[in-house]
Enzyme design. Sequence first.
Site, PDB file in Angstrom:
ATOM      1  CB  SER A 221      -0.949  -0.064   1.210  1.00  0.00           C
ATOM      2  OG  SER A 221      -1.968   0.876   1.125  1.00  0.00           O
ATOM      3  CG  ASP A 437      -5.836  -2.150  -4.785  1.00  0.00           C
ATOM      4  OD1 ASP A 437      -6.560  -1.587  -3.952  1.00  0.00           O
ATOM      5  OD2 ASP A 437      -4.616  -2.338  -4.605  1.00  0.00           O
ATOM      6  CG  HIS A 466      -5.171  -2.443  -0.705  1.00  0.00           C
ATOM      7  ND1 HIS A 466      -4.393  -1.897  -1.692  1.00  0.00           N
ATOM      8  CD2 HIS A 466      -4.720  -1.911   0.468  1.00  0.00           C
ATOM      9  CE1 HIS A 466      -3.520  -1.064  -1.153  1.00  0.00           C
ATOM     10  NE2 HIS A 466      -3.687  -1.066   0.150  1.00  0.00           N
TER      11      HIS A 466
END
Length: 535
Positions: A221, A437, A466
């Site tokens: 991320s 995502d 994700h």
Amino acid sequence: MKRPLTILASLAVGAAVLVPAAGSTAAPATRTTATGAASAAERAPLVWGACESQRLQSAGAQCTMLTVPLDYAKPAGKKIKIAVSRVLHTDADFKGMIAVNPGGPGGSGLGLATLGGAIPNGVGAKYDWYGFDPRGVGSSEPALSCNPNYKGAGFNRPNYVPTKPSIMNWWRKVTRNYAKACGKADARRLLPHMKTTDVARDLDSLRKAVGQQKMNYYGFSYGTYLGQVYATMFPKRVGRFVWDGVLNAKNAFYKANLEQNVQFDKNMDVYFRWLAKNDATYHLGGNWKAIKKGYYQLRKKLDRTPAAGGKLGPDELDDVMLGAGYYVYGWAEIGAAYAKLVRTGDGADVLAQYAGPGDDNGFAVYNGVQCTDAQWPGWQKTKADAWRIHRKHPFLTWGNTWYNAPCLNWPARSSKAFKVNGKKVKSRILLIGETRDAATVFTGALATRQVFPSSFLIEGVGGTTHSGSLSGIACTDDLVASYLDTGKLPARKPGKRSDRKCDPVPPPPASAGAERRSGSDGFRDLLIEAQLIGR
């Protein structure tokens, strides 16, 4: 990259570090490895001791504090401490150090020194794995906290959607007051020094302290953006880098949030379709559009009369359901709780997934990084963009707007956006992302692939999860293991596209009593906690 402050209290569970005591293990004086060893003069001494976290203790981890400059432009000036954990290699084929960042920004990564256990084929045992709490986070000193009782994260909030001027004024006031509180926080000296470039320098300080010529790195991320910044700043120090859930550096961070508003709304349509497909379990009907319409009708009802003892309003419902837009892991658990609320009016199970207000450390650092990493627009543009996107994609837009609104009044100056450039990076880099995502949209992975010519992109085709690597998809996970073992990747494909197509993380079986699936090694919950700080 959010469920608001509902999960922040749980972040501390695996994040505490015990200050090393006398007799603790010192860092190795020398280390001859495939990556080479840094000179003793370049290496700061680290003294390792027991970790406070029972999870880390069970994994055989050690913990310490890394002292770094508050301001790298003044290396002899004030110092801060970064909490670090490690799990040492057990395989004689030692590959070097590898650091892990779970995302956020603001997520605690101290518990992720255990990530090596999730790498297939025993490859993880060939590395020394390092977790760390970035500056201002968790067990690092000082840790930033502005207002643990922030009204924007508690109960009795007005609707995220400001349908009346009074609602708009309430949110503007509480977000402005939160920013003001950060300017008065005990750790306010951190605020001008929380940019991703500062964290990248901390990461390089860790590399030097453990005596390695190259940095190996696994970022999820926001951690992919940190990796991009590090690689741009220290291209000759880049070893084997894995970026999962890839952020487009050009859009950090305002534009990235606008992209989230669109894709999360689309992902909720995917989830509503799944609920309709599993009508035999959830009894919400077989028409997904009707389920979606019912969701927004329920929001209006909860706005008038909150459920679960007056605590479950539309905002809390949105915050819980947001998890279904992030990952497939909790689809069954969320579906069962939501179906019970719809059919019986009992919102206790939904509320149980919303922890309420608490420690705001992650939220404070999230703002501290995002608000200063790049310029933030003014209120008029923010409001116009929110209404424009909300008209077609209403699920997240206003909630996300208010979550980031402290940046409109942040007490530290914003800098110009850092320009990421991967042309000087010679090492191969592995990128991973799923097509849908929502937290870091897949176009960001494609853009990053272009910026880093040495990179190779795996696409989980059609998936909505994700940062889903190491979830048991052999096509993805085996390449991760092979890459970390050899440093080699297949040749890139021509054009602006992914290089390998794999299956996405699959949804769980529909079951009214199902619990959210997590990684058997336990790292997945830590990732989710860290990533849900950010939207």
